[in-house]
Design a protein around this motif. Structure first.
Motif, short mmCIF file in Angstrom:
data_model
loop_
_atom_site.label_atom_id
_atom_site.label_comp_id
_atom_site.label_asym_id
_atom_site.label_seq_id
_atom_site.Cartn_x
_atom_site.Cartn_y
_atom_site.Cartn_z
N GLY A 183 0.77 -1.24 0.00
CA GLY A 183 0.00 0.00 0.00
C GLY A 183 0.80 1.29 0.00
O GLY A 183 0.35 2.29 0.56
N THR A 184 1.96 1.30 -0.64
CA THR A 184 2.74 2.53 -0.70
C THR A 184 3.48 2.59 -2.03
O THR A 184 3.17 1.82 -2.96
CB THR A 184 3.72 2.60 0.49
N VAL A 234 14.61 1.94 4.65
CA VAL A 234 14.14 2.91 3.66
C VAL A 234 14.11 4.26 4.34
O VAL A 234 13.58 4.40 5.45
CB VAL A 234 12.73 2.55 3.14
N SER A 235 14.70 5.26 3.71
CA SER A 235 14.72 6.61 4.27
C SER A 235 14.36 7.61 3.19
O SER A 235 14.16 7.24 2.02
CB SER A 235 16.10 6.92 4.87
N THR A 236 14.27 8.87 3.57
CA THR A 236 13.93 9.91 2.62
C THR A 236 15.04 10.94 2.56
O THR A 236 15.85 11.05 3.48
CB THR A 236 12.61 10.61 3.01
N TYR A 237 15.08 11.69 1.47
CA TYR A 237 16.08 12.75 1.35
C TYR A 237 15.49 13.91 0.56
O TYR A 237 14.53 13.75 -0.21
CB TYR A 237 17.35 12.22 0.67
N GLY A 238 16.08 15.09 0.76
CA GLY A 238 15.65 16.26 0.03
C GLY A 238 14.35 16.86 0.53
O GLY A 238 13.61 16.25 1.32
N VAL A 239 14.05 18.05 0.06
CA VAL A 239 12.83 18.76 0.45
C VAL A 239 11.59 17.99 0.00
O VAL A 239 10.57 17.96 0.67
CB VAL A 239 12.82 20.18 -0.13
N GLY A 246 9.04 -5.95 2.41
CA GLY A 246 7.69 -5.65 2.87
C GLY A 246 7.69 -4.93 4.21
O GLY A 246 6.90 -4.02 4.44
N HIS A 247 8.61 -5.33 5.10
CA HIS A 247 8.71 -4.68 6.40
C HIS A 247 9.14 -3.23 6.24
O HIS A 247 8.54 -2.32 6.84
CB HIS A 247 9.72 -5.42 7.28
N GLU A 248 10.18 -2.99 5.45
CA GLU A 248 10.70 -1.62 5.31
C GLU A 248 9.68 -0.70 4.64
O GLU A 248 9.47 0.43 5.06
CB GLU A 248 12.01 -1.63 4.54
N PHE A 249 9.02 -1.18 3.58
CA PHE A 249 8.00 -0.37 2.94
C PHE A 249 6.76 -0.23 3.83
O PHE A 249 6.03 0.76 3.75
CB PHE A 249 7.60 -0.97 1.59
N GLY A 250 6.54 -1.23 4.69
CA GLY A 250 5.39 -1.18 5.58
C GLY A 250 5.40 0.00 6.53
O GLY A 250 4.35 0.46 6.97
N HIS A 251 6.60 0.50 6.85
CA HIS A 251 6.68 1.67 7.72
C HIS A 251 6.00 2.88 7.08
O HIS A 251 5.47 3.75 7.78
CB HIS A 251 8.14 2.01 8.02
N TYR A 252 6.03 2.94 5.76
CA TYR A 252 5.46 4.09 5.07
C TYR A 252 3.99 3.87 4.72
O TYR A 252 3.25 4.84 4.55
CB TYR A 252 6.27 4.40 3.81
N SER A 253 3.56 2.62 4.63
CA SER A 253 2.15 2.38 4.34
C SER A 253 1.28 2.60 5.57
O SER A 253 0.10 2.94 5.46
CB SER A 253 1.95 0.96 3.81
N GLN A 312 6.23 1.97 18.05
CA GLN A 312 6.21 0.53 18.23
C GLN A 312 5.04 -0.10 17.48
O GLN A 312 5.17 -1.20 16.93
CB GLN A 312 6.12 0.20 19.72
N ARG A 313 3.92 0.57 17.45
CA ARG A 313 2.79 0.07 16.68
C ARG A 313 3.16 -0.03 15.21
O ARG A 313 2.82 -1.02 14.53
CB ARG A 313 1.58 1.00 16.87
N ALA A 314 3.86 0.98 14.71
CA ALA A 314 4.29 0.96 13.31
C ALA A 314 5.21 -0.23 13.04
O ALA A 314 5.19 -0.81 11.95
CB ALA A 314 5.00 2.28 12.95
#
Length: 444
Positions: A184-185, A201-206, A232-239, A303-305
């Motif tokens: 879902g992301t 998975v991390s983010t960068y830039g504005v 799936g776990h790493e992308f799941g943080h963003y979904s 922790q829920r995430a």
């Protein structure tokens, strides 16, 4: 569960605590499954945690166990209530209120930075050439610069490491897009490869573009289906969302950490040191209080995430692969030690002792090391994780709670099957990068 090598018992002895028969662990720890004798023999030489860390661990222990009970009561992890579908039942409204308060507190923290910026400019302009006002203004501007929100860059994220774009590895990126869509992301714009026994998975830039970090120390010891679970776990943080990963709250933690470092008491070697410590005590206590409050407001959500990211891993790869990933994470420290030994051995090897390139076959040797870990060692590590709880990492639920949730619920079949032919195609795209990272590792 993952397949592990059978335990090699060369001798049997009686447990000195309960008298039960104990098999010799060989190169692994010998321990008693009946009474846990010698289950955690490691002497951990670490500094006593400060009051903020002690409170963080207490809150983490409480929230981790409460969340496990709540999520289990609501239903199995594949239930639509966790997927956020329209009309889905929410556990409680507390999470939303806490998240809103955390955002408000983060805005207040950043408001201090803006006040320093505005006040510093005013002192410089209004007091130009008059006494110490410009100096105080310059100090305020300096503090504002240190406390400013940070936008990481891809150049920093991939510094000294290979960075892959879509044209470099189209099959890998197609897999990443499929997994991200499945939970879902959206996918990532770049992949950074290194030798760590980790992934993120991390983010960068504005614009907050996403980048995936793949540590070959972890990736190479996983089965193809466990790799799907990892993604799936790493992308799941963003979904599912995670307040601490937001730019606003994440940078508030950075600012508060900077304040704590700046206001930390110094060793009193003179009367002036004691005076400075006394003067900085009130703001230091205020910063500690704000940090503890922000921790309290976001810890449960974080922790829920993590639990829901495990759910995403199970939906993508299946329960068995997700649980297997949990086991592999238990031996991450051992894998890192094996990589360190490979590096040291390559740099200290005598010239004629071994002629072949030590980088060749490194990942295969690492995978063989992981595959040789017997089941009784995994069980020992699970019990160690349960004993230590949040002593290692208070931002995640303990691994044993995450493993319990995956294995004691309804079995979930894989949503994405990473078939061997497709896995081989992805491996072929990463072949040159693996060689490059291995060569860099053995060179130190």
């Amino acid at each position: 569960m993952t397949d592990t090598a059978p335990a090699v018992a060369t001798a049997v002895r009686d447990c000195p605590e309960c008298g039960a028969h104990v098999a010799d662990g060989g190169r692994y720890v010998t321990w008693c499954a009946a009474c846990d004798w010698n289950v955690d023999p490691e002497v951990r030489d670490e500094e006593a945690p400060g009051r903020v860390e002690r409170l963080r661990r207490r809150l983490a222990q409480r929230d981790g166990e409460q969340l496990l009970a709540e999520l289990t009561e609501l239903g199995e992890f594949q239930d639509s209530r966790e997927l956020g579908e329209p009309g889905a039942h929410r556990p409680t409204s507390r999470r939303g209120v806490a998240g809103g308060l955390a955002v408000g507190l983060a805005v207040a923290v950043h408001g201090v930075t803006l006040a320093l910026l505005a006040g510093g400019l005013w002192l410089i302009v209004a007091g130009w050439g008059e006494g110490f006002l410009p100096a105080f203004g310059a100090l305020a501007l300096g503090l504002a610069a240190v406390l400013r929100p940070r936008f990481s860059s891809l150049a920093k994220a991939g510094k000294h490491q290979p960075v892959l774009r879509r044209p470099d590895a189209p099959r890998l990126f197609a897999l990443l897009d499929e997994v991200a869509e499945g939970v879902g992301t959206t996918g990532v714009v770049a992949v950074v490869i290194d030798a760590d026994a980790n992934a993120s998975v991390s983010t960068y830039g504005v614009r907050q573009r996403r980048v995936l970090h793949i540590g070959l120390g972890l990736w190479q010891i996983l089965t193809p289906q466990e790799r799907i679970a990892l993604l799936g776990h790493e992308f799941g943080h963003y979904s599912h969302g995670d307040t601490r990963r937001s730019l606003l709250v994440g940078n508030a933690f950075h600012s508060l950490g900077t304040w704590r470092y700046t206001l930390a008491p110094q060793q009193a070697e003179s009367l002036m040191d004691s005076f400075v410590n006394l003067v900085t005590a009130p703001p230091r206590l205020l910063v500690d209080g704000v940090l503890v409050l922000l921790e309290h407001l976001t810890l449960r959500d974080s922790q829920r995430a993590e639990y829901l990211a495990d759910s995403a891993a199970a939906r993508a790869a299946g329960t068995e692969a997700a649980a297997g990933l949990m086991d592999r994470l238990l031996i991450a420290e051992s894998v890192a030690g094996e990589l360190a030994r490979e590096s040291v051995a390559a740099r200290t090897r005598l010239g004629g002792a071994r002629r072949e390139d030590p980088a060749e076959g490194l990942w295969e040797r690492l995978a063989a090391h992981a595959a040789s870990v017997p089941e009784h060692e995994y069980e020992r590590l699970r019990r160690v994780a349960e004993r230590r709880g949040h002593q290692v990492d208070s931002t995640h639920p303990p691994t044993h709670l995450r493993h319990r949730r995956l294995t004691r619920g309804t079995r979930v079949e894989a949503g994405i099957v990473f078939a061997p032919p497709r896995a081989a195609e992805v491996d072929a795209e990463l072949a040159e990068v693996r060689r490059s990272v291995a060569r860099e590792l053995v060179r130190g």
